[in-house]
Design an enzyme around this catalytic site. Structure first.
Site, mmCIF file in Angstrom:
data_model
loop_
_atom_site.group_PDB
_atom_site.id
_atom_site.type_symbol
_atom_site.label_atom_id
_atom_site.label_comp_id
_atom_site.label_asym_id
_atom_site.label_seq_id
_atom_site.Cartn_x
_atom_site.Cartn_y
_atom_site.Cartn_z
ATOM 1 N N GLY A 1 22.616 -7.498 29.157
ATOM 2 C CA GLY A 1 21.557 -6.949 30.014
ATOM 3 C C GLY A 1 21.935 -5.590 30.575
ATOM 4 O O GLY A 1 21.637 -5.280 31.731
ATOM 5 N N SER B 1 25.717 -11.683 31.711
ATOM 6 C CA SER B 1 26.693 -12.260 32.628
ATOM 7 C C SER B 1 26.909 -11.321 33.806
ATOM 8 O O SER B 1 27.391 -10.199 33.626
ATOM 9 C CB SER B 1 28.001 -12.479 31.864
ATOM 10 O OG SER B 1 29.069 -12.535 32.758
ATOM 11 N N ALA C 1 22.278 10.900 31.665
ATOM 12 C CA ALA C 1 21.514 12.010 31.089
ATOM 13 C C ALA C 1 20.911 11.595 29.758
ATOM 14 O O ALA C 1 21.497 10.810 29.016
ATOM 15 C CB ALA C 1 22.427 13.214 30.904
ATOM 16 N N LYS D 1 15.436 17.094 33.260
ATOM 17 C CA LYS D 1 16.533 17.800 32.584
ATOM 18 C C LYS D 1 15.930 18.722 31.530
ATOM 19 O O LYS D 1 15.187 18.268 30.656
ATOM 20 C CB LYS D 1 17.455 16.755 31.933
ATOM 21 C CG LYS D 1 18.513 17.380 31.041
ATOM 22 C CD LYS D 1 19.419 16.330 30.424
ATOM 23 C CE LYS D 1 20.294 16.951 29.367
ATOM 24 N NZ LYS D 1 21.047 15.956 28.602
ATOM 25 N N PRO E 1 19.148 24.724 25.595
ATOM 26 C CA PRO E 1 17.872 24.265 26.154
ATOM 27 C C PRO E 1 17.167 23.291 25.216
ATOM 28 O O PRO E 1 17.429 23.290 24.020
ATOM 29 C CB PRO E 1 17.060 25.568 26.226
ATOM 30 C CG PRO E 1 17.595 26.411 25.108
ATOM 31 C CD PRO E 1 19.023 25.979 24.858
ATOM 32 N N LEU F 1 26.209 0.193 22.915
ATOM 33 C CA LEU F 1 27.650 0.389 22.750
ATOM 34 C C LEU F 1 28.237 -0.552 21.706
ATOM 35 O O LEU F 1 29.253 -0.239 21.097
ATOM 36 C CB LEU F 1 28.350 0.203 24.095
ATOM 37 C CG LEU F 1 27.901 1.201 25.184
ATOM 38 C CD1 LEU F 1 28.520 0.847 26.530
ATOM 39 C CD2 LEU F 1 28.258 2.629 24.794
ATOM 40 N N THR G 1 23.510 11.301 24.031
ATOM 41 C CA THR G 1 22.799 10.711 22.904
ATOM 42 C C THR G 1 22.815 9.179 22.854
ATOM 43 O O THR G 1 22.105 8.592 22.033
ATOM 44 C CB THR G 1 23.408 11.230 21.583
ATOM 45 O OG1 THR G 1 24.830 11.276 21.721
ATOM 46 C CG2 THR G 1 22.885 12.603 21.256
ATOM 47 N N ILE H 1 21.762 6.629 24.841
ATOM 48 C CA ILE H 1 20.511 5.905 25.108
ATOM 49 C C ILE H 1 19.509 6.220 23.987
ATOM 50 O O ILE H 1 18.749 5.365 23.553
ATOM 51 C CB ILE H 1 19.981 6.249 26.519
ATOM 52 C CG1 ILE H 1 20.914 5.594 27.554
ATOM 53 C CG2 ILE H 1 18.539 5.778 26.722
ATOM 54 C CD1 ILE H 1 20.660 5.954 29.000
#
Ligand code: FAD
Length: 508
Positions: free
Chosen positions: A14, A41, A52, A80, A98, A335, A346, A348
């Site tokens: 989660g 857990s 970010a 951002k 940018p 992950l 990068t 997310i």
């Protein structure tokens, strides 16, 4: 619904990845005969950093019905417009990467080719001056372009900074409202079907067990299902990306939040600075071969702009990717599927990309291997594209003030990146391959920003009349500046549209 349809999806974990998956599946899949369960857990907790993002997250939020202002208020979010890189090409230098394009292309020739041509003839301001997001960030301004906004405002491209834990909780509320069932518990065992090699169920510490048809492994770095149970394997990229540790700490504000991330290169890594509504996020990403955790913590704390708000947190990782992101009936996201360090924010996005590809190749209980293989091929491409772009930042440096930078400057890079660099050095060409995430303007910003100037430019860029070119470029530059000057300040925009209910924007 056919007999083979997936009836139960079990999401393990989660963190941001788990709740993004839950939110997407619960809003985009046919729920008439489909259960979505999420096990997490509290004892293990989440990574708890990750602040970010990059612009495609707007599309993800839109797709799952998230109101942008509502989610920003709930996650202490800010806008951002890009990343400011300090001391990367050489100490004392800075540049801006940018979001969105540079200038306007003309007769099929990309703007940066004209810029390169002019750069050989006369001193020019930084190419950032021809970026709507770049100029707005420099002035600390922000506004949302409307559908009918006049040029060049539609070129403004933006992403978000937010507290990833709060974003996860926001998505949790949304998912639970759509019927996702959350189970709190620690998984202590996993049962496999001996014949098919597919996962059948997970066993919890309290003795309960939960089964599923499709398992989404969002268990973090360890890869509880994909690695510990199925042994998918990990491709280690640390010879190209030697940073393997991070230490993170929030701090008070020294000033109103700026609409950009800052990344400052240090002797053995780099430091991030991410402004949220209620605090500044800071962290040092570094290589343990060149710096100890104690030195890293000291360096980070010595470089905060204002008082720390919590004790520093230390994390370890190995840059790389899971050899197969989807194995048997388990798809890893977040992950557990790999980690390329957060230099270009990068991770997310890689979760989002995995979700989108899984929806496009969604299996049934027969688990046709062609769907799995295509997913794995596409995820490999996405990870490798991101990897090459991150390596570029380390390789394209002139720094020679530490062993770390000497290593990075001299290291061999992947063939795919070497070929890109050769093409750029010759005539400033960048070609976006397939669905590559970072487009030409991103490569141009980093390459020029770090002092890699091509020998020549494309012949077609030489065809335009010099005077016409000089005038057109100056007009463009002024129009970006005038447009940015008319925007509200970033802080004003937040206060008016998406301020969090608590902790107003007050600098310390
Ligand atoms: C230093 C650093 C900086 C980062 N910065 C950024 C950034 O700026 N931008 C960005 O996009 N990303 C960033 N990331 C990545 C980002 O934090 C993660 O990609 C994102 O939060 C997703 O994490 P996750 O959900 O995969 O894993 P986690 O947050 O680790 O969640 C794992 C979940 O699995 C559960 N779990 C594990 N084992 C068990 C078990 N046995 N039983 C039950 N539950 C279990 C845990 O309880 C938890 O809920 C950063 C990462 C690091 C390390």
């Amino acid at each position: 619904m056919n007999d083979h349809a997936i009836r139960r999806i079990l999401i393990v974990g989660g963190g941001t990845a788990g709740w993004m998956a839950a939110a997407a599946f619960s809003s985009l899949l046919d729920r008439r005969d489909l259960e979505i369960l999420l096990v997490e857990s509290d004892e293990i907790g989440t990574v708890g950093v990750g602040e970010a993002t990059i612009p495609p997250l707007q599309a993800f939020n839109h797709m799952i019905g998230v109101d942008e202002d509502e989610f920003l208020a709930a996650s202490q979010g800010t806008f951002k417009l890009g990343i400011e890189f300090v001391d990367w090409g050489a100490t004392g230098e800075r540049y801006f990467h940018p979001f969105g394009p540079h200038g306007q292309d003309y007769r099929g020739v990309q703007f940066h080719q004209f810029y390169l041509r002019e750069l050989k003839r006369r001193p020019l301001p930084d190419i950032r001056e021809w970026s709507m997001s770049g100029v707005a960030a420099e002035l600390g301004r922000f506004t949302r372009p409307a559908l009918n906004s006049p040029m060049p405002l539609p070129q403004l491209s933006y992403a978000f900074h937010f507290d990833a834990g709060l974003y996860g909780q926001f998505l949790r509320r949304q998912s639970e409202a759509r019927g996702v069932k959350r189970i709190e518990g620690k998984i202590v065992d996993v049962t496999l079907d001996g014949e098919s090699g597919h996962l059948r169920s997970v066993k919890l510490a309290d003795g309960g067990s939960v089964d599923g048809d499709l398992f989404i492994d969002c268990s973090g770095f360890r890869g509880l299902l994909i690695e510990e149970k199925l042994g998918a394997g990990y491709e280690d990229w640390s010879h190209w990306l030697p940073c393997d540790r991070a230490v993170a700490v929030p701090s008070r504000f020294a000033r109103p939040p700026e609409p950009f991330t800052r990344s400052t290169a240090r002797a053995a890594g780099w430091q991030w600075r991410i402004p949220l509504q209620h605090r500044m996020g800071n962290g040092l990403v570094y290589s343990s071969a060149y710096l100890s955790p104690e030195q890293a913590e000291e360096l980070l704390l010595a470089n905060l702009e204002a008082e720390a708000l919590a004790p520093p947190r230390h994390l370890s990782f190995t840059a790389g990717r899971r050899r197969v992101a989807w194995s048997a009936n388990v798809v890893s996201l977040g992950l557990s599927s790999g980690f390329v360090e957060p230099l270009e924010s990068t991770s997310i996005h890689l979760v989002q990309s995995g979700i989108a590809k899984l929806l496009a190749l969604f299996p049934d209980k027969r688990f046709n291997p062609v769907e799995r293989d295509e997913y794995n091929r596409q995820m490999q491409d996405v990870f490798e594209d991101v990897r090459d772009f991150i390596i570029l930042h380390y390789k394209a440096t002139r720094r020679d003030d530490s062993d770390f930078w000497n290593y990075c400057r001299n290291m061999e890079v992947p063939d795919s990146l070497a070929a890109k660099l050769d093409l750029w050095r010759a005539k400033g060409r960048i070609f976006r391959q397939g669905c590559e995430l970072f487009a030409t303007p991103s490569w141009v910003a980093v390459l020029l920003g770090q002092g890699v100037v091509p020998e020549e430019q494309e012949p077609a860029a030489n065809a335009m009349d010099s005077e016409l070119m000089t005038n057109a470029m100056e007009q463009m530059r002024l129009s970006y500046r005038r447009t940015a000057e008319q925007m509200p300040s970033h802080a004003e925009f937040i206060t008016k549209n998406c301020a969090a209910k608590t902790d107003p924007l007050v600098p310390a």
